[in-house]
Design an enzyme around this catalytic site. Structure first.
Site, mmCIF file in Angstrom:
data_model
loop_
_atom_site.group_PDB
_atom_site.id
_atom_site.type_symbol
_atom_site.label_atom_id
_atom_site.label_comp_id
_atom_site.label_asym_id
_atom_site.label_seq_id
_atom_site.Cartn_x
_atom_site.Cartn_y
_atom_site.Cartn_z
ATOM 1 N N CYS A 1 -2.909 2.581 16.294
ATOM 2 C CA CYS A 1 -3.243 3.912 15.784
ATOM 3 C C CYS A 1 -2.216 4.971 16.174
ATOM 4 C CB CYS A 1 -4.610 4.343 16.291
ATOM 5 S SG CYS A 1 -5.907 3.139 15.960
ATOM 6 N N SER B 1 -14.185 8.427 12.712
ATOM 7 C CA SER B 1 -13.156 8.794 11.737
ATOM 8 C C SER B 1 -13.219 7.823 10.555
ATOM 9 C CB SER B 1 -11.770 8.764 12.376
ATOM 10 O OG SER B 1 -11.465 7.486 12.886
ATOM 11 N N ILE C 1 -11.901 5.535 7.146
ATOM 12 C CA ILE C 1 -10.780 4.751 6.611
ATOM 13 C C ILE C 1 -10.087 5.630 5.574
ATOM 14 C CG2 ILE C 1 -10.208 2.751 5.180
ATOM 15 C CD1 ILE C 1 -12.521 1.288 6.641
ATOM 16 N N LYS D 1 -11.247 12.904 12.746
ATOM 17 C CA LYS D 1 -12.638 12.818 12.331
ATOM 18 C C LYS D 1 -12.866 13.358 10.919
ATOM 19 C CE LYS D 1 -17.000 12.540 12.274
ATOM 20 N NZ LYS D 1 -16.868 12.648 10.813
ATOM 21 N N HIS E 1 -7.790 9.463 9.194
ATOM 22 C CA HIS E 1 -7.004 8.663 10.139
ATOM 23 C C HIS E 1 -6.293 7.521 9.418
ATOM 24 C CE1 HIS E 1 -5.610 6.733 13.648
ATOM 25 N NE2 HIS E 1 -6.705 6.044 13.984
#
Length: 396
Positions: A83, A208, A210, A333, A337
């Site tokens: 990430c 968060s 997809i 959020k 993300h």
């Protein structure tokens, strides 16, 4: 070694971007960044692409993006740090410019996660830790990982579900103002509390989404930056850290040690008081992949003492006008993300904050110190990058 500045930024709309392919999505951000920097593709001497991409059609995206965006034949590399892949791309380009290997370079972060079904994406993200031990044998995915942190924090410090809800409500408050955000709708505490469980105590509205999206920044050496702009945003310092692949080797589930270490590196290099760094920083973007991660980040970045991050949430001290504004672009959020783009997106948001160019005046923090901080975590603290941006030239 030279100082390094951001001279151009670009950002696509985040969300479900099945209207374009991966390289077209990247171009939305690249084009903006080139135009803002007033440079052409031939001026870019090196570019790095942050992308995880196990779920998308292009397994080797750097060359595909380079060809489509007309950045070839400059050197390139695709980098991956789960990430934190976007921050890894930013670091690689930052070091290329700082060392003198390139005068102008570009960091690109891009991810198109909707090219695969959601269960496949969840599985692939779950492999970011110790694949064989934790995922294959015990089925842990990232909601489960962060639920471990949330329950540990609840047990030690008395965190309540409503405290997590405060983070979610704030994220959607600012996301509703952000034209680039995945979710542009406010939520209430009642809606939060009624959202369905994902991994207790984490709910859907703790998580968060997809997301597909892209972001890009043009970096330049000090000598070159001064030729292109009279308002550079400098990378004043950057810290990095890593954590164990296997979570069973960790002793404390109320902190992410890699992020604490990375933050301490930054504060030492920038000569920021570690007891109250928030006094020197105007605005921050932190890695709120789940709401508990933001509360832990407050403490790992020393915005609050251990166990007091929940107080910042309860007292709404991370809204604009509070102790330190955090994630006023909606954060992971609400903004979204897209794994490989997140770290570069943070750099774009914060550079624009420092220049009073937030896309909505309700998202604009007051800039007094000319400093902004990005905190990007890969996996569950497997990787950590903390970057300090400044309107003041380093060394002054």
């Amino acid at each position: 070694m030279t100082n390094v500045a951001i001279i151009g930024t670009g950002h696509s709309k985040f969300g479900s971007r099945t209207d374009v392919n991966l390289q077209e999505l990247a171009w939305e951000a690249v084009k903006q960044a080139l135009e803002e920097a007033n440079v052409e593709q031939k001026d870019i001497q090196y570019f790095s692409v942050g992308n995880v991409g196990t779920w998308s059609a292009e397994p080797l995206p750097a060359v595909v993006i380079g060809e489509y965006c007309n950045l070839t034949p400059s050197g390139t590399m695709r980098v991956e740090a789960a990430c934190a892949s976007g921050s890894a791309a930013l670091r690689e380009v930052y070091l290329a410019v700082k060392s003198g290997e390139a005068d102008i370079a570009m960091a690109i972060g891009v991810e198109q996660m909707h090219q695969s079904p959601n269960p496949t994406v969840v599985e692939m993200i779950g492999r970011a830790g110790n694949y064989f031990w934790e995922f294959e044998n015990f089925g842990l995915t990232f909601p489960g990982y962060y639920a471990l942190y949330a329950t540990a924090y609840m047990n030690r410090y008395g965190l309540k579900e409503e405290d997590l809800g405060k983070i979610a409500v704030k994220a959607h408050h600012y996301g509703a103002m952000n034209p680039y955000a995945h979710f542009q709708k406010e939520i209430t505490m009642e809606e939060y509390l009624k959202s369905r469980p994902v991994a207790w105590p984490l709910k859907l509205l703790d998580s968060s989404p997809i997301t597909d999206g892209a972001a890009a920044v043009v970096l330049a050496s000090e000598e070159v930056a001064n030729k292109y702009t009279d308002s550079p945003v400098w990378i004043e310092a950057q810290g990095v850290g890593s954590g164990t692949a296997n979570l069973s080797r960790r002793t404390d589930f109320t902190t992410i040690e890699a992020a604490r270490m990375a933050a301490e590196q930054v504060y030492r290099r920038a000569k920021i008081n570690m007891d109250s760094p928030w006094k020197d920083i105007d605005v921050a973007d932190v890695h709120d992949c789940f709401t508990i991660a933001e509360i832990i980040a407050y403490e790992d970045l020393r915005f609050a003492r251990r166990g007091e991050g929940l107080t910042l949430a309860r007292e709404e001290q991370t809204y604009i006008g509070g102790r330190i504004p955090v994630n006023v672009d909606g954060g992971l959020k609400a903004k979204g993300h897209p794994i490989g783009a997140t770290g570069v997106s943070m750099a774009v948001s914060l550079a624009r904050q420092l220049l009073y160019r937030a896309p909505n005046k309700g998202m604009q923090a007051e800039i007094r110190n000319g400093r902004a901080l990005a905190h990007n975590v890969g996996g569950t603290g497997h990787y950590a990058y903390v970057t300090l941006f400044s309107t003041r030239r380093p060394g002054l």
